[in-house]
Design a protein around this motif. Structure first.
Motif, PDB file in Angstrom:
ATOM      1  N   VAL A  19     -12.246   8.266   2.064  1.00  0.00           N
ATOM      2  CA  VAL A  19     -11.739   6.991   1.530  1.00  0.00           C
ATOM      3  C   VAL A  19     -10.565   7.221   0.589  1.00  0.00           C
ATOM      4  O   VAL A  19      -9.501   6.601   0.717  1.00  0.00           O
ATOM      5  CB  VAL A  19     -12.884   6.236   0.810  1.00  0.00           C
ATOM      6  CG1 VAL A  19     -12.334   5.015   0.083  1.00  0.00           C
ATOM      7  CG2 VAL A  19     -13.942   5.821   1.817  1.00  0.00           C
ATOM      8  N   VAL A  20     -10.737   8.133  -0.371  1.00  0.00           N
ATOM      9  CA  VAL A  20      -9.660   8.399  -1.326  1.00  0.00           C
ATOM     10  C   VAL A  20      -8.455   9.002  -0.620  1.00  0.00           C
ATOM     11  O   VAL A  20      -7.300   8.700  -0.947  1.00  0.00           O
ATOM     12  CB  VAL A  20     -10.167   9.315  -2.460  1.00  0.00           C
ATOM     13  CG1 VAL A  20      -9.047   9.643  -3.417  1.00  0.00           C
ATOM     14  CG2 VAL A  20     -11.305   8.652  -3.201  1.00  0.00           C
ATOM     15  N   GLY A  21      -8.692   9.853   0.392  1.00  0.00           N
ATOM     16  CA  GLY A  21      -7.587  10.449   1.140  1.00  0.00           C
ATOM     17  C   GLY A  21      -6.766   9.417   1.873  1.00  0.00           C
ATOM     18  O   GLY A  21      -5.531   9.483   1.896  1.00  0.00           O
ATOM     19  N   VAL A  22      -7.438   8.445   2.494  1.00  0.00           N
ATOM     20  CA  VAL A  22      -6.698   7.379   3.193  1.00  0.00           C
ATOM     21  C   VAL A  22      -5.872   6.563   2.203  1.00  0.00           C
ATOM     22  O   VAL A  22      -4.702   6.237   2.464  1.00  0.00           O
ATOM     23  CB  VAL A  22      -7.690   6.474   3.960  1.00  0.00           C
ATOM     24  CG1 VAL A  22      -6.997   5.214   4.447  1.00  0.00           C
ATOM     25  CG2 VAL A  22      -8.288   7.234   5.141  1.00  0.00           C
ATOM     26  N   VAL A  23      -6.463   6.234   1.065  1.00  0.00           N
ATOM     27  CA  VAL A  23      -5.722   5.460   0.056  1.00  0.00           C
ATOM     28  C   VAL A  23      -4.501   6.239  -0.421  1.00  0.00           C
ATOM     29  O   VAL A  23      -3.389   5.696  -0.526  1.00  0.00           O
ATOM     30  CB  VAL A  23      -6.659   5.119  -1.132  1.00  0.00           C
ATOM     31  CG1 VAL A  23      -5.865   4.489  -2.269  1.00  0.00           C
ATOM     32  CG2 VAL A  23      -7.760   4.176  -0.683  1.00  0.00           C
ATOM     33  N   ILE A  24      -4.669   7.520  -0.691  1.00  0.00           N
ATOM     34  CA  ILE A  24      -3.543   8.342  -1.156  1.00  0.00           C
ATOM     35  C   ILE A  24      -2.490   8.483  -0.067  1.00  0.00           C
ATOM     36  O   ILE A  24      -1.281   8.424  -0.334  1.00  0.00           O
ATOM     37  CB  ILE A  24      -4.058   9.712  -1.626  1.00  0.00           C
ATOM     38  CG1 ILE A  24      -4.877   9.547  -2.908  1.00  0.00           C
ATOM     39  CG2 ILE A  24      -2.903  10.677  -1.862  1.00  0.00           C
ATOM     40  CD1 ILE A  24      -5.481  10.835  -3.409  1.00  0.00           C
ATOM     41  N   ALA A  25      -2.929   8.659   1.195  1.00  0.00           N
ATOM     42  CA  ALA A  25      -1.972   8.784   2.296  1.00  0.00           C
ATOM     43  C   ALA A  25      -1.135   7.525   2.448  1.00  0.00           C
ATOM     44  O   ALA A  25       0.094   7.590   2.628  1.00  0.00           O
ATOM     45  CB  ALA A  25      -2.720   9.098   3.592  1.00  0.00           C
ATOM     46  N   VAL A  26      -1.775   6.363   2.374  1.00  0.00           N
ATOM     47  CA  VAL A  26      -1.030   5.098   2.471  1.00  0.00           C
ATOM     48  C   VAL A  26      -0.052   4.970   1.305  1.00  0.00           C
ATOM     49  O   VAL A  26       1.114   4.581   1.484  1.00  0.00           O
ATOM     50  CB  VAL A  26      -2.015   3.908   2.509  1.00  0.00           C
ATOM     51  CG1 VAL A  26      -1.263   2.589   2.384  1.00  0.00           C
ATOM     52  CG2 VAL A  26      -2.824   3.930   3.797  1.00  0.00           C
ATOM     53  N   ALA A  27      -0.522   5.309   0.088  1.00  0.00           N
ATOM     54  CA  ALA A  27       0.350   5.200  -1.083  1.00  0.00           C
ATOM     55  C   ALA A  27       1.553   6.134  -0.962  1.00  0.00           C
ATOM     56  O   ALA A  27       2.695   5.740  -1.246  1.00  0.00           O
ATOM     57  CB  ALA A  27      -0.440   5.501  -2.353  1.00  0.00           C
ATOM     58  N   ILE A  28       1.317   7.375  -0.508  1.00  0.00           N
ATOM     59  CA  ILE A  28       2.425   8.333  -0.373  1.00  0.00           C
ATOM     60  C   ILE A  28       3.383   7.890   0.723  1.00  0.00           C
ATOM     61  O   ILE A  28       4.606   8.012   0.587  1.00  0.00           O
ATOM     62  CB  ILE A  28       1.855   9.739  -0.102  1.00  0.00           C
ATOM     63  CG1 ILE A  28       1.147  10.268  -1.353  1.00  0.00           C
ATOM     64  CG2 ILE A  28       2.961  10.704   0.317  1.00  0.00           C
ATOM     65  CD1 ILE A  28       0.483  11.614  -1.159  1.00  0.00           C
ATOM     66  N   THR A  29       2.864   7.348   1.830  1.00  0.00           N
ATOM     67  CA  THR A  29       3.725   6.874   2.921  1.00  0.00           C
ATOM     68  C   THR A  29       4.614   5.736   2.457  1.00  0.00           C
ATOM     69  O   THR A  29       5.824   5.714   2.721  1.00  0.00           O
ATOM     70  CB  THR A  29       2.858   6.432   4.106  1.00  0.00           C
ATOM     71  OG1 THR A  29       2.050   7.532   4.541  1.00  0.00           O
ATOM     72  CG2 THR A  29       3.728   5.958   5.264  1.00  0.00           C
ATOM     73  N   VAL A  30       4.021   4.767   1.753  1.00  0.00           N
ATOM     74  CA  VAL A  30       4.826   3.636   1.248  1.00  0.00           C
ATOM     75  C   VAL A  30       5.881   4.136   0.265  1.00  0.00           C
ATOM     76  O   VAL A  30       7.045   3.725   0.302  1.00  0.00           O
ATOM     77  CB  VAL A  30       3.892   2.600   0.585  1.00  0.00           C
ATOM     78  CG1 VAL A  30       4.717   1.534  -0.138  1.00  0.00           C
ATOM     79  CG2 VAL A  30       2.991   1.953   1.628  1.00  0.00           C
ATOM     80  N   LEU A  31       5.496   5.061  -0.611  1.00  0.00           N
ATOM     81  CA  LEU A  31       6.453   5.611  -1.579  1.00  0.00           C
ATOM     82  C   LEU A  31       7.576   6.362  -0.873  1.00  0.00           C
ATOM     83  O   LEU A  31       8.751   6.255  -1.263  1.00  0.00           O
ATOM     84  CB  LEU A  31       5.711   6.532  -2.549  1.00  0.00           C
ATOM     85  CG  LEU A  31       6.568   7.197  -3.637  1.00  0.00           C
ATOM     86  CD1 LEU A  31       7.173   6.139  -4.547  1.00  0.00           C
ATOM     87  CD2 LEU A  31       5.730   8.178  -4.455  1.00  0.00           C
ATOM     88  N   ALA A  32       7.229   7.109   0.170  1.00  0.00           N
ATOM     89  CA  ALA A  32       8.259   7.833   0.916  1.00  0.00           C
ATOM     90  C   ALA A  32       9.227   6.883   1.592  1.00  0.00           C
ATOM     91  O   ALA A  32      10.451   7.106   1.599  1.00  0.00           O
ATOM     92  CB  ALA A  32       7.587   8.743   1.950  1.00  0.00           C
ATOM     93  N   MET A  33       8.722   5.803   2.187  1.00  0.00           N
ATOM     94  CA  MET A  33       9.597   4.812   2.849  1.00  0.00           C
ATOM     95  C   MET A  33      10.524   4.153   1.842  1.00  0.00           C
ATOM     96  O   MET A  33      11.718   3.975   2.101  1.00  0.00           O
ATOM     97  CB  MET A  33       8.746   3.774   3.564  1.00  0.00           C
ATOM     98  CG  MET A  33       7.965   4.337   4.749  1.00  0.00           C
ATOM     99  SD  MET A  33       6.874   3.115   5.505  1.00  0.00           S
ATOM    100  CE  MET A  33       8.061   1.899   6.054  1.00  0.00           C
ATOM    101  N   LEU A  34       9.975   3.775   0.690  1.00  0.00           N
ATOM    102  CA  LEU A  34      10.824   3.147  -0.327  1.00  0.00           C
ATOM    103  C   LEU A  34      11.876   4.129  -0.837  1.00  0.00           C
ATOM    104  O   LEU A  34      13.037   3.739  -1.065  1.00  0.00           O
ATOM    105  CB  LEU A  34       9.958   2.651  -1.483  1.00  0.00           C
ATOM    106  CG  LEU A  34       8.997   1.503  -1.163  1.00  0.00           C
ATOM    107  CD1 LEU A  34       8.120   1.194  -2.369  1.00  0.00           C
ATOM    108  CD2 LEU A  34       9.766   0.255  -0.737  1.00  0.00           C
ATOM    109  N   THR A  35      11.483   5.395  -1.020  1.00  0.00           N
ATOM    110  CA  THR A  35      12.449   6.403  -1.478  1.00  0.00           C
ATOM    111  C   THR A  35      13.544   6.609  -0.450  1.00  0.00           C
ATOM    112  O   THR A  35      14.736   6.692  -0.800  1.00  0.00           O
ATOM    113  CB  THR A  35      11.710   7.732  -1.744  1.00  0.00           C
ATOM    114  OG1 THR A  35      10.691   7.513  -2.719  1.00  0.00           O
ATOM    115  CG2 THR A  35      12.665   8.790  -2.245  1.00  0.00           C
ATOM    116  N   LEU A  36      13.189   6.670   0.841  1.00  0.00           N
ATOM    117  CA  LEU A  36      14.173   6.867   1.904  1.00  0.00           C
ATOM    118  C   LEU A  36      15.116   5.683   1.998  1.00  0.00           C
ATOM    119  O   LEU A  36      16.337   5.850   2.165  1.00  0.00           O
ATOM    120  CB  LEU A  36      13.442   7.085   3.237  1.00  0.00           C
ATOM    121  CG  LEU A  36      14.298   7.502   4.420  1.00  0.00           C
ATOM    122  CD1 LEU A  36      14.968   8.848   4.132  1.00  0.00           C
ATOM    123  CD2 LEU A  36      13.459   7.593   5.689  1.00  0.00           C
TER     124      LEU A  36
END
Length: 621
Positions: free
Chosen positions: A12-29
Motif C-alpha cells: 500500500v505504501v509503495g503504491v502511494v509513493i510510486a504515484v507521488a513520485i510519478t506525478v512529481l516527475a511529470m510536473l518536473t519534466l
C-alpha cells in the motif's frame, strides 16, 4: 489465503509513493520543458533583433544584395531553419532560401501551419509548429515605420504606415527535444530507482518496526496459550508496539503470579483440609481429656502435686485446641490478635510445656531472659507456639545423645543494613520483582536479569538489605559491569546519576515501600547497597528471642527451603508444617526470623519483633 501484514503495508505504501513520485516527475519534466522553450524563445527573439538591427542600414540604402547575403549568412547557422522578411502585403522579399523570394506563402505551408494546426501561440509573436517530423519555433518581429525610413529618398513610405513588414525567424527544436527526451529518461530512471530503494527501505523498516514485534507477540501469545507463562517479549521501542509488549509482559507476569498463588492456595487448601480433619478427629478426645482432667483437679483432698500436674494437663489441652485453631488460621491467613505482650512470660510458658520432653531426652535448658525486655504487640498464644516449635526442633536436632539448648531474650536496636527485609520491590514499569519460587529465610528473593555483551543470566538477590546471599542460574564472571533489567518487561533498572562510591561503576535500583529506591552496584563482586530512606530512619528498637542448640546442624542446601510448607529434614517423622507456621506467624507480626547453622556444631534461630508503640519512647530513653 492469509496475507502477511508486512507485505500489505509495503504494498500500500509503495503504491502511494510510486504515484507521488510519478506525478512529481511529470510536473518536473513539464516545468523543465517550459523553461527550455522559454530560453530558446529568448534566444530567437535576441537573434531576430540582431538581424533587424544588422540589416537596418542596408535597407535604408536599398542595398538588397547586402541584406540578402546577411540573411543567408545568418540562415546557415545549424540551429536556424530559415530567416525571412515579409512586406506589408505578406510577400517574401528576403529569405535565407532564395527560391521563395517574391512569393506569397500558400495556405498550409510552413508559414501558416501553426495557425492551420490550431496550435495557440506562446505569446503574440511566437509559435511552435511541426513540419514533417521536425518541430520548429517561429518568432515574428514586426518592422516599424521610422522617420528615417519614411523620409528616405530611395523608398519613402507615408508616415501614417506603422508596420512596413515582418521579420520571421524559424529555429529548430531538435536539440531541445533531445534534451527533453534525455531528461525524461533520466527522471524516469531516477523515479524507478527511488521507488525501488524506498520500497526496500520500507520492507526493512516494516520488518524491524512492525513485522518482527507483531510476530514476537503472536509467538508469545501462542506460547502462553500452550501454558508457558514465563514467556516475555523484548520491548523494542517507546511506541505503541513497545507499550503492547510491556502490557503483554505485565499480563504474563500477573498470570504467572496468579498461577503461583493458585499453587500456594492448593497447598494451603491441603493444609486446611488436613487441619479440619485433625480438628475433627482430636477435638472429641481432647474434650474428654479436658473434662476428666478438670473434674479430677476439682476433687477435694487431692494431692497438691497431683493437682498441679492436672492443672498443667488442663492448660496444655486448651493450648492444643489453640494450636489446631492456629493451624486453621495459617491456612486461612487469619491475622494475629495482638496486644502488648511480655516475651519473657511467653518463653517461660513454652519451657513449661516442653520440659518433660527435654528431661526424657537428657537435654538441659539454659534460660537467659533479659529483665529490661520491652513489650511487643503480639498474639501471646501464637508466639508461644513459635517458641514451642523451635524448642522441639532443637530437641530433635540433639537427638538421644543429650545436649544443651539455650533460650535467650534481649532488647536491641536493629540497624537496617543486614537486617531490614525488603518487602516490596518493583521495576520502573511497576512489575513485581519478588520471586516466590526462590526464597531465603522464608522470604521471596528479588529476581533481575543481568546482561554483559552477548551473555544474559538471571540473578535472585537476597531480600534482606545489606546482605548478599545472591543466587544465579549460572556462574557470573567477577568484576564485569552488567546491564540490569526487569525479567518481565525488560525495563532498565540503571541509575546513571548514582555511581557506586566503592568502585565507581553505575548502580541500579529497585523500588521499595513508598517507591523508595534501593541501590545496588552493577559490578559483579561489589557488595555496595544503599537504602537512603531507611538509613535516615535509623535503627529500630526490637525485642529478640534466640533458641540455640548444639545438635547435628542443618545442611547448607536445606537452609533456603526450611520455611517452605511440607519441607522437612526429619524424614517420615516430620510433616514440614512447623517452621512454615512459625515463619507465617513471625511474618504476620512484622518481624523477622534468621537461621544460622553449621553441620556437626549446632543451630541458632533468632526471632526479632518490633517493640510495641507504647514502649518505644521508654526504650529510646
Amino acid at each position: 489465503m492469509r496475507t502477511r501484514i508486512g507485505i500489505q503495508f509495503v504494498a500500500v505504501v509503495g503504491v502511494v509513493i510510486a504515484v507521488a513520485i510519478t506525478v512529481l516527475a511529470m510536473l518536473t519534466l513539464r516545468s523543465h520543458r517550459r523553461e527550455m522553450i522559454a530560453q530558446l524563445t529568448r534566444s530567437a527573439d535576441l537573434l531576430s533583433e540582431t538581424v533587424k538591427r544588422s540589416t537596418e542600414d542596408y535597407m535604408l540604402e536599398n542595398r538588397r544584395e547586402r541584406v540578402l547575403r546577411q540573411i543567408e549568412a545568418i540562415g546557415r547557422d545549424e540551429r536556424i531553419d530559415r530567416v525571412r522578411l515579409f512586406n506589408k502585403e505578406g510577400r517574401i522579399v528576403f529569405s535565407s532560401d532564395a527560391a521563395e523570394v517574391g512569393r506569397l506563402p500558400e495556405p498550409g505551408s510552413e508559414a501558416c501551419v501553426g495557425c492551420d494546426q490550431g496550435q495557440p501561440p506562446l505569446d503574440e509573436r511566437t509559435r511552435i509548429f511541426t513540419v514533417g517530423a521536425r518541430r520548429l519555433l517561429g518568432i515574428a518581429n514586426p518592422i516599424q515605420n521610422q522617420p528615417s525610413c519614411s523620409a528616405a529618398a530611395c523608398h519613402a513610405h507615408p508616415p501614417d504606415e506603422t508596420v512596413l513588414g515582418v521579420l520571421d525567424v524559424t529555429m529548430r527544436l531538435d536539440d531541445v527535444d533531445q534534451q527533453i527526451a534525455a531528461s525524461r529518461r533520466r527522471i524516469a530512471a531516477l523515479a524507478v530507482v527511488t521507488i525501488a530503494v524506498t520500497g526496500l527501505l520500507l520492507w526493512v523498516l516494516s520488518r524491524r518496526l512492525i513485522v518482527r514485534p507483531v510476530e514476537a507477540l503472536a509467538a508469545g501469545t501462542r506460547r502462553v496459550a500452550a501454558g508457558d507463562l514465563t514467556t516475555t517479549i523484548a520491548v523494542t521501542g517507546r511506541h505503541e508496539l513497545g507499550e503492547l509488549a510491556s502490557a503483554f509482559n505485565a499480563m504474563t507476569a500477573r498470570l504467572s503470579d496468579d498461577q503461583r498463588q493458585l499453587a500456594q492456595a492448593d497447598k494451603l487448601a491441603s493444609v486446611g483440609r488436613l487441619a479440619a480433619g485433625v480438628a475433627h478427629e482430636i477435638n472429641n478426645p481432647l474434650t474428654g481429656v479436658l473434662s476428666y482432667a478438670s473434674l479430677l483437679a476439682e476433687r477435694p483432698g487431692l494431692n497438691p502435686e497431683m493437682r498441679a500436674d492436672l492443672e498443667v494437663v488442663v492448660r496444655e489441652t486448651k493450648r492444643c485446641r489453640e494450636i489446631v485453631r492456629g493451624l486453621l488460621d495459617f491456612a486461612r491467613q487469619t491475622p494475629p490478635r495482638r496486644q502488648p505482650t511480655d516475651l519473657n512470660d511467653v518463653a517461660r510458658r513454652a519451657v513449661a510445656v516442653v520440659m518433660n520432653q527435654l528431661q526424657l531426652r537428657h537435654v538441659s535448658l539454659a534460660l537467659d531472659l533479659a529483665a529490661d525486655l520491652p513489650a511487643v504487640d503480639a498474639d501471646a498464644n501464637q508466639m508461644q507456639q513459635v517458641l514451642v516449635n523451635l524448642l522441639l526442633n532443637a530437641t530433635d536436632a540433639i537427638g538421644e545423645r543429650g545436649g544443651t539448648i539455650r533460650l535467650a531474650s534481649r532488647r536491641s536496636e536493629l540497624p537496617p543494613r543486614g537486617h531490614e527485609l525488603i518487602r516490596r520491590a518493583v521495576c520502573p514499569a511497576g512489575c513485581d520483582l519478588l520471586d516466590a519460587t526462590s526464597r531465603v529465610g522464608g522470604s521471596p528473593r528479588i529476581r533481575v536479569v543481568w546482561t554483559h555483551g552477548d551473555r544474559e543470566w538471571t540473578v535472585c538477590l537476597d531480600p534482606v538489605y545489606g546482605r548478599f546471599n545472591h543466587l544465579s542460574a549460572e556462574p557470573c564472571p567477577e568484576g564485569v559491569v552488567a546491564l540490569v533489567a526487569c525479567p518481565r518487561c525488560r525495563a532498565s533498572l540503571a541509575c546513571p546519576d548514582h555511581p557506586c562510591p566503592d568502585c565507581g561503576a553505575p548502580t541500579f535500583a529497585v523500588r521499595g515501600v513508598a517507591d523508595e529506591p534501593i541501590h545496588l552496584c552493577t559490578r559483579t563482586g561489589c557488595h555496595y547497597t544503599w537504602w537512603e530512606a531507611r538509613e535516615r530512619r535509623g535503627a529500630a528498637p526490637i525485642a529478640e528471642l534466640a533458641v540455640e542448640d548444639d545438635g547435628r546442624g542443618i545442611p547448607r542446601d536445606a537452609l533456603a527451603k526450611l520455611f517452605e510448607p511440607f519441607f522437612t529434614t526429619k524424614g517420615v517423622r516430620g510433616t514440614g508444617l512447623g517452621l512454615a507456621i512459625t515463619w507465617g506467624i513471625v511474618e504476620g507480626h512484622g518481624g523477622t526470623i534468621d537461621v544460622e547453622s553449621e553441620e556437626g556444631k549446632g543451630t541458632r534461630v533468632t526471632v526479632r519483633l518490633p517493640v510495641a508503640a507504647s514502649d518505644q519512647k521508654r526504650v529510646a530513653a
